[in-house]
Design an enzyme around this catalytic site. Structure first.
Site, PDB file in Angstrom:
ATOM      1  CE  LYS A 115      -4.532  -1.476   1.549  1.00 49.75           C
ATOM      2  NZ  LYS A 115      -5.672  -1.266   2.437  1.00 49.75           N
ATOM      3  CE  LYS A 197      -8.922 -12.267  -4.305  1.00 50.28           C
ATOM      4  NZ  LYS A 197      -8.521 -12.303  -2.884  1.00 50.28           N
ATOM      5  CE  LYS A 200     -11.744  -1.557  -4.086  1.00 49.99           C
ATOM      6  NZ  LYS A 200     -11.274  -1.069  -3.052  1.00 49.99           N
TER       7      LYS A 200
END
Ligand code: TRP
Length: 333
Positions: A115, A197, A200
């Site tokens: 991140k 996978k 969004k």
């Protein structure tokens, strides 16, 4: 007796809209867990602000997700559903655990590394200490099991280390929880990117639970199949990952075996198969979407669920927090 069941707890970040991968991979199977466990689920809104959020969207998702979970079969009478920010004990124990977590441990967390690489302009302290807050989320409820995906296993490991460390200093305060890897649940890939996978971040290949039927059909008609010219519905993960993914979706929804699906579409090609899968998905998601919309229109009901959930959660969380405060020497009135 409910209190004799083992305790299970999990958190979900309301930072993205729920999609078919979440549903078939996880949520679909949660309703039945109450038979074996005393279940707690919370929306981890405190965690979402480690990445900048749009306040309006965060508010919308925090209530829409509750509606969707209930619409997917989670019974709010049997499960404890609540919003993390409604239970102040999370932030309180989070601070305490910050002081028992080492800089080196947090530096090794892969999610932090990922991140901070992705959000270079906002590597904030919360992003760094996120695992201590997650440990607090868990340890407050003394759960036996924490169901998590592969990506969160490292955080549960750290939670165990912190619990053991704390218990070694102060005696038995926390139950040391086990990660719970579900044996059921399909792994669903993106319709446009069958190597990854469903996510969004690839919205064209991602079927959201709140998508309209015509949008769902369009997404399935445009699903990537394979580059060979065989045009044959056959399960081959390596050479035909797109077709294999569509087959898993269809199989999970209809309960039909892969062989039966191959037979069903023998000689028919993708032009027939893709809309058939889309149709099955629409059949499954329509009642969920409609029920969610009905609930969203009834804010008072959803608020009452959150309120009850927060009360029940606070009661248990505060018991643990009081014990911790006492053990570490905070003066009690
Ligand atoms: N970190 C989890 C995720 O991103 C969400 C989460 C927060 C969580 N607190 C938790 C999961 C406690 C399990 C238990 O998916």
């Amino acid at each position: 007796m409910e209190s004799e069941k083992k305790i299970m707890l999990s958190g979900i970040q309301p930072s993205g809209d729920l999609h078919l991968g979440n549903y078939l991979g996880a949520i679909k199977n949660w309703a039945d867990r109450v038979n074996d466990f005393d279940c707690y689920y919370f929306m981890a809104d405190l965690h979402t602000i480690t990445v900048r959020q749009d306040p309006k969207e965060l508010r919308r998702r925090s209530i829409e997700m509750l509606a969707l979970y209930i619409a997917c079969g989670l019974d709010p009478k049997k499960n404890t559903l609540f919003l993390q920010s409604h239970v102040p004990a999370h932030a309180q124990l989070g601070w305490v655990l910050d002081c028992y977590t080492m800089f080196g441990e947090l530096s090794r967390m892969t999610q932090f590394k990922d991140k901070s690489a992705k959000h270079k302009d906002n590597i904030n302290a919360g992003l760094f200490t996120y695992p201590s807050l997650m440990a607090a989320d868990i340890l407050l409820y003394q759960p036996h099991y924490v169901p998590v995906g592969e990506d969160q296993k490292q955080h549960v490991e750290l939670t165990r280390d912190l619990a053991i460390r704390f218990n070694n200093i102060y005696g038995d305060v926390f139950r040391v929880p086990e990660p719970y890897i579900s044996k059921v649940g399909a792994r669903i890939y993106g319709l446009t990117t069958p190597g990854q996978k469903m996510s969004k971040s690839e919205p064209n290949g991602c079927v959201f639970l709140m998508d309209d039927p015509n949008v769902i059909m369009k997404k399935f008609k445009r699903a990537v199949t394979d580059s060979d010219t065989e045009n044959c519905v056959h399960f081959d993960k390596v050479n035909k990952p797109g077709v294999a993914n569509l087959m898993s979706i269809y199989s999970t929804i209809t309960g039909k075996s892969l062989e039966d699906i191959e037979k069903e579409f023998e000689g028919q090609g993708y032009g027939v198969f893709k809309p058939a899968v889309g149709d099955a998905v629409v059949q499954t998601l329509t009642p969920i979407r409609e029920e969610a919309n009905r609930l969203i229109a009834d804010k008072e009901y959803l608020n009452s669920i959150y309120k009850e959930g927060a009360e029940k959660a606070s009661y248990i969380a505060n018991k643990t927090l009081r014990k911790v405060y006492k053990k570490i020497g905070f003066y009690q009135l």
